[in-house]
Write a protein that holds these residues in place. Sequence first.
Motif, PDB file in Angstrom:
ATOM      1  N   GLY A   1     -56.555   0.180  31.959  1.00 45.39           N
ATOM      2  CA  GLY A   1     -56.299   0.300  33.385  1.00 45.39           C
ATOM      3  C   GLY A   1     -57.409  -0.186  34.292  1.00 45.39           C
ATOM      4  O   GLY A   1     -57.205  -0.334  35.485  1.00 45.39           O
ATOM      5  N   SER A   2     -58.571  -0.453  33.758  1.00 40.40           N
ATOM      6  CA  SER A   2     -59.706  -0.787  34.617  1.00 40.40           C
ATOM      7  C   SER A   2     -59.619  -2.222  35.117  1.00 40.40           C
ATOM      8  O   SER A   2     -58.679  -2.956  34.790  1.00 40.40           O
ATOM      9  CB  SER A   2     -61.005  -0.605  33.838  1.00 40.40           C
ATOM     10  N   ALA A   3     -60.609  -2.588  35.911  1.00 41.86           N
ATOM     11  CA  ALA A   3     -60.615  -3.949  36.439  1.00 41.86           C
ATOM     12  C   ALA A   3     -60.670  -4.986  35.314  1.00 41.86           C
ATOM     13  O   ALA A   3     -60.138  -6.084  35.448  1.00 41.86           O
ATOM     14  CB  ALA A   3     -61.806  -4.128  37.373  1.00 41.86           C
ATOM     15  N   TYR A   4     -61.336  -4.640  34.228  1.00 40.17           N
ATOM     16  CA  TYR A   4     -61.374  -5.537  33.082  1.00 40.17           C
ATOM     17  C   TYR A   4     -60.214  -5.276  32.126  1.00 40.17           C
ATOM     18  O   TYR A   4     -60.056  -5.945  31.134  1.00 40.17           O
ATOM     19  CB  TYR A   4     -62.683  -5.366  32.299  1.00 40.17           C
ATOM     20  N   HIS A   5     -59.475  -4.191  32.391  1.00 36.08           N
ATOM     21  CA  HIS A   5     -58.375  -3.765  31.526  1.00 36.08           C
ATOM     22  C   HIS A   5     -58.900  -3.401  30.137  1.00 36.08           C
ATOM     23  O   HIS A   5     -58.395  -3.874  29.121  1.00 36.08           O
ATOM     24  CB  HIS A   5     -57.294  -4.839  31.449  1.00 36.08           C
ATOM     25  N   GLU A   6     -59.957  -2.615  30.118  1.00 34.48           N
ATOM     26  CA  GLU A   6     -60.468  -2.040  28.888  1.00 34.48           C
ATOM     27  C   GLU A   6     -60.864  -0.611  29.202  1.00 34.48           C
ATOM     28  O   GLU A   6     -60.844  -0.192  30.364  1.00 34.48           O
ATOM     29  CB  GLU A   6     -61.650  -2.833  28.330  1.00 34.48           C
ATOM     30  N   SER A   7     -61.184   0.138  28.160  1.00 34.02           N
ATOM     31  CA  SER A   7     -61.486   1.545  28.398  1.00 34.02           C
ATOM     32  C   SER A   7     -62.919   1.910  28.096  1.00 34.02           C
ATOM     33  O   SER A   7     -63.353   3.009  28.393  1.00 34.02           O
ATOM     34  CB  SER A   7     -60.559   2.425  27.549  1.00 34.02           C
TER      35      SER A   7
ATOM     36  N   ARG B   1     -60.199   3.486  14.109  1.00 28.94           N
ATOM     37  CA  ARG B   1     -60.246   3.333  15.565  1.00 28.94           C
ATOM     38  C   ARG B   1     -61.003   2.047  15.891  1.00 28.94           C
ATOM     39  O   ARG B   1     -62.017   1.747  15.271  1.00 28.94           O
ATOM     40  CB  ARG B   1     -60.958   4.534  16.189  1.00 28.94           C
ATOM     41  N   PHE B   2     -60.495   1.362  16.860  1.00 28.36           N
ATOM     42  CA  PHE B   2     -61.110   0.097  17.238  1.00 28.36           C
ATOM     43  C   PHE B   2     -61.370   0.058  18.738  1.00 28.36           C
ATOM     44  O   PHE B   2     -60.682   0.723  19.522  1.00 28.36           O
ATOM     45  CB  PHE B   2     -60.215  -1.079  16.840  1.00 28.36           C
ATOM     46  N   ASP B   3     -62.334  -0.760  19.085  1.00 29.43           N
ATOM     47  CA  ASP B   3     -62.670  -0.935  20.489  1.00 29.43           C
ATOM     48  C   ASP B   3     -61.458  -1.463  21.262  1.00 29.43           C
ATOM     49  O   ASP B   3     -60.722  -2.318  20.771  1.00 29.43           O
ATOM     50  CB  ASP B   3     -63.833  -1.928  20.602  1.00 29.43           C
ATOM     51  N   THR B   4     -61.269  -0.931  22.454  1.00 30.28           N
ATOM     52  CA  THR B   4     -60.183  -1.416  23.304  1.00 30.28           C
ATOM     53  C   THR B   4     -60.636  -2.725  23.940  1.00 30.28           C
ATOM     54  O   THR B   4     -61.551  -2.723  24.762  1.00 30.28           O
ATOM     55  CB  THR B   4     -59.867  -0.413  24.413  1.00 30.28           C
ATOM     56  N   PRO B   5     -60.027  -3.835  23.563  1.00 28.35           N
ATOM     57  CA  PRO B   5     -60.532  -5.107  24.106  1.00 28.35           C
ATOM     58  C   PRO B   5     -60.162  -5.273  25.574  1.00 28.35           C
ATOM     59  O   PRO B   5     -59.149  -4.772  26.038  1.00 28.35           O
ATOM     60  CB  PRO B   5     -59.833  -6.158  23.246  1.00 28.35           C
ATOM     61  N   MET B   6     -61.007  -6.007  26.278  1.00 25.45           N
ATOM     62  CA  MET B   6     -60.651  -6.352  27.648  1.00 25.45           C
ATOM     63  C   MET B   6     -59.497  -7.350  27.629  1.00 25.45           C
ATOM     64  O   MET B   6     -59.357  -8.136  26.693  1.00 25.45           O
ATOM     65  CB  MET B   6     -61.891  -6.907  28.345  1.00 25.45           C
ATOM     66  N   LEU B   7     -58.689  -7.297  28.648  1.00 28.76           N
ATOM     67  CA  LEU B   7     -57.524  -8.184  28.684  1.00 28.76           C
ATOM     68  C   LEU B   7     -57.692  -9.359  29.640  1.00 28.76           C
ATOM     69  O   LEU B   7     -56.777 -10.181  29.756  1.00 28.76           O
ATOM     70  CB  LEU B   7     -56.273  -7.386  29.071  1.00 28.76           C
ATOM     71  N   ARG B   8     -58.808  -9.441  30.316  1.00 31.89           N
ATOM     72  CA  ARG B   8     -59.023 -10.595  31.195  1.00 31.89           C
ATOM     73  C   ARG B   8     -58.978 -11.878  30.357  1.00 31.89           C
ATOM     74  O   ARG B   8     -59.669 -11.985  29.341  1.00 31.89           O
ATOM     75  CB  ARG B   8     -60.375 -10.481  31.891  1.00 31.89           C
ATOM     76  N   ASN B   9     -58.176 -12.817  30.764  1.00 31.26           N
ATOM     77  CA  ASN B   9     -58.013 -14.089  30.060  1.00 31.26           C
ATOM     78  C   ASN B   9     -57.543 -13.899  28.623  1.00 31.26           C
ATOM     79  O   ASN B   9     -57.849 -14.717  27.747  1.00 31.26           O
ATOM     80  CB  ASN B   9     -59.306 -14.908  30.080  1.00 31.26           C
TER      81      ASN B   9
END
Lengths: 479, 792
Positions: free
Chosen positions: B682-688, B734-742
């Motif tokens: 949900g963040s600006a980078y779409h990661e947590s 468990r894995f890191d939530t990747p950013m979704l930008r691009n």
Amino acid sequence: MTTLRLLSSLLGLCGLCASWPEEAPVAVEPTTALLVTQIPHDVRGALPGLGRERARTPPPGARIVRLDLARPTEEPKVYVAGFRSAAWPDVSADGRRFLFVGQRSEGDAFQVWEARVDGGAPRQVTQGTSDCLEALYLSTLFTLDAQAPRERLGFCRRSAAGETALFTCAPDGSDEQRITYHPGGGGGPLLLEDGRLLFRVDQVPGAAPRPTPLAELLLVNVDGTDVQAFTAPAPEGVQRSRPCATPDGRVLWLEQRADADDPRLVGVARVRAFGPRSELAVHAAGELHALIVLADGSLVVARRPTDAPAAACELWRLDAASGNFTARLCATSDWDVLDATPLGPRPARPGRSSVVDETRKSGFLYCIDSRIGRDGDTLRSAASLELLAWSASGEHVLGRAPVEHDGSFYLEVPVRTPLRVRALDTEGHALEEMQSWIWVMPREARGCIGCHEDPELAPPNRQPRALRKRPFSMMEPTK
Amino acid sequence: MRNVLALLASCFLVAAGRAQDEVLTSLCGSRVCLECHVAKGRAQACTLEPIPEHAASWRALRKEPAAHIAALTGTTEPPTESSLCLGCHTSGADLGSRWWQTSFDNREGVQCEGCHGPGSDHVRARRAGTPGEVPPPLGIRKGERSFCDDCHRPRPSHDLVLAKSWRLAPEDREYKTPVNLAVAPDGRRLFVVGEHSNSLLVLDVASGALVREIPVGQRPHDVALSPDGSRVYVSNRFSHSVTVIDGASFERVGEVPVGDDPHGLVVSPSGADVFVVDTGEDAISVVDARSLTESRRLVAGRAPWSLALRADGRSLVATSLRPLSAPFRTEPRSELTEIALGANVARARPAVEGATMMMGIAAVPGRDVLLFTLTRPKNLVPITRLAQGWVETFGLGVLWPDGRVDQLLLDEPGRAFPDPEDVAVSPDGRFAVVSSGGADELALVDVERLLHTLESSSDEQRARVLPNHLGRSAEFVLRRLHVGANPRGLVFAPNGRELYVAEALEDAVAVVSMPEFTLTRRLDLGGPRVTTELREGERLFHDATVTQGRQLSCRTCHPDGHIDGLAFDIEADGLGLHPVDNRSLRGIFDTPPFKWEGTNPSLERQCGPRFAVFFTRLDPFTPDELAALVRYLSTIERPPNPHRAADGLTPRQRRGKAVFERARANDGDELPLEKRCTTCHGSAYHESGAVQDVGTTMWFDAAMEVEDPDLEDESDFGPMGIALYQDVLDLARRFDTPMLRNVYASPPYLHNGAVRTLEEIWTRFNLYQGHGMTHDLTRGQLNDLVAYLKAL
């Protein structure tokens, strides 16, 4: 990174870069001075002969002197005093210090000592009752439990039983670690430009007919990992001198065949030691005892000419193009030259970051495809393998393990143990076996391409099936 | 049970759930809200009002620190135009201006709708309703105040600039960074692309003087001339365009929009067409040179990189950077694309087995063959040593007239030839020169010897041995020459007497005399004389001498700061286990933790001691080197997203956004928080900033407990065994939530790269809906969702 850039430049064919001052490959001022090991001329039989330069302890009276080739008439300056025998100096990268091995009194063990080039009392580095020989400065070592890379020194330690191996230690002698475990011993270490150690092993004493390493040259990282052959073993009956590295990336040595008069100067490219080798007959050689590469790449040999068998063994310049001796460099009539090394700074070698974890009791050995042979040939498929180990009592079978259909296997193995693999068919008959010994260090995961892999072949890009499972444990002997 | 679940998962696309209502509301602006919500205490008034910082947040983007912060976020646009910056500093960035009503002013910062969502429906209902009727409350978008954390989370970029006063050095903006070059037909002028200066530099070859510096688009990459030299074409990666320049006056003639991330380009022999590869969308644009419009777009391999005409001028061939989609844990396979000139259609797609990173390409005059650079990765073999080509090998490919492809290595057994960037062939066809960006080295290749090596070998040798042989380069590499930092593009003078080398990180062009193969001159491009920390970091990033045997640089796996499309087996987490997909480095500074396991809280840690022990195997970086490298990594740019229109989301993307942000399933049931996209993205980078178990544990994420599974057989264990790990072994990771930008630019997906497309994440790998409640989505909704994700 400056060091690495210097190294990179050095690797990049330095002679081609002369017009680029900011990219000058080696910012080292060649000097004409040498540190030379001399022994009294009247100590008969003390000179070791080609291939045995450092196999014996230096004789009594051995000393280290400074010679300047630009001032051949100048009296040599004795560098360390107070030793019954002192020999084999190795100069630090900054050119300010040198290591040597020395014996204070008769009955003492030879130890590694360090002294400053500009004088002062030497300090003892190693301790113990066995002889330490062939000391040299290594590159740095970094491990995950350390804050920063640590300087390391290397040397050869010889047990009372005559077994030799390479060790490393901190500059103050602490944290001594053995890094080679070849049944044929380990000596003649040479630090190469890439930070790895080139060393020599001999015939395995009392070994079975196979393997038969004859004066084999091996490479190992300074943490003892990834031991591998440097070049093809010398043929039987051929003596090889201790190798030297040239500034332009070649490794040279002298070879003497029993059935030939003239020795040969042999060279290989460091980065392709299994590739073509150059050979040059050395004319009217006489008795040769050491090959030395000066900082400018020219060659010097410790030599007693054929026509003067009673003369002292002296330093002669050897023309690498013609194989002729072109000049006697200094007169040392009362002393024989045993060995020499250039005095002055040299490029530092890259350090090693190591996975070795001394808290681990095992390491791993995996093979991508045991069917891959030299030049990519396909060998017969093995159904299983035997892991052979070497111990003081000789060679023995450590256990058997399965080989996957794709030729791969994956073993958990004891560390610091000479190992080799024998491939077996479905009926347990031997198909192939490794011709040399390897070992793994604690936590090391040693990968092989095949049982008879071509050292110039990169691995195929496929996931070994054996790695989909847990490693087969070889930690317990087969009952 | 597992089969039933698999069936359910595969059939959900046709499930007849009630479609989510289209929510295509628009933004009204706070002034409209305040028509009713005039004061605190009045019903529905914001309990947080007034918040001056919210109102002032857009203005902060105009202040000096914002540009420096933007540099640390990989943002290429001005902060006031960046959807990333505006995402937290205004209310309307994500939607875009087409969704703003005239009453909405983005410059008013974070307004009511920033937290409550677009209010047009609410306002419309209020205005249409009978007096006294209260429209449904909008509420906070996610129904809870944790929504605030999406923006109010500490970000390293802001901390570094605002708290520690870090600034870009003035010189950081002044480097030229020559990456490619071309020479005029008469040999008098040299045209050099300045990647960082966004310019084309024109040099007088004889004097070495800089004649003109012509502004072009953003991040230009390649340059080509028409056969008569009257036109100069420059591809602009971030502008998605080709700049056209008059070859005599050096005036700009025009700019032609092409596809995403254009790189290499070439002009047809007639000069009628310009071909440019669209690296970001696997295509080749054909530009009509007269009308200066794109006339056709052709399908190419994955991430096409550069082009060359065949010697007969009847076709051209494009290389490609990344491999084609392939089954999990199988050898990569790439593709060349051959285009028939005139018809301008693809006529062949020769496969290049086991190779990736095909970059430079050149035809051999007099021989109907082309040479191209390549990398042969060993990503399926554990990275346990850096010797004998264990991790990467580098070489040349040969494309014969009949489409046959051969491969040979330029490496030596103890020394790699890392990151071959370009190849140029002398006009007489005798020599080829290849640049190694990782070793600052050129290799001089005797073309006849190279071809003889192939022609004298058996088919078996050519297929299995030569592509992996580290010793055969001695047969055809005549010499190797050290040059300045990071050589890339190469071009011969028309008379073949000189070779020009773009020394990207030296800000210079080296001149090599031929056939002597000696350096004679260096042409200065006028960039800064100093080496800034950022520049030093960039050099380290491209420097393979930091690894044993020069086996790889950071750039080897991260060309353009991005990805190679491969998953590697790293020793630290077990041999054969945990293959990890290579992640993009673009704009990552603000997205800790790093690594898929999320164990590295900072880039300093990521590139620290363990990196030395398990990757480079040489000395770790010194503190100064590490700081420089991290600073460069922090500023790797994220290209403008071509899937996002200048005025914001399309209606389809808006619908996808609604799916992304939905709190209720199609049947109206409220979705648990952990099943919503916005909870983790949900963040600006779409990661947590945290690790999550989303039910994607697969084969190799733990030691195999099943003998020889068929990885493509989903019937027993689910795709890639996820049913096994979910149901049976209880080894979910468990894995890191990747950013979704691009995210559109980074296939394959998930931690191990097993997922080839965004769609597959939910159509195959969300068996248990751990990765969001998606089984009720219609095909249209899923397509909408993917369209939105690609616009991020």
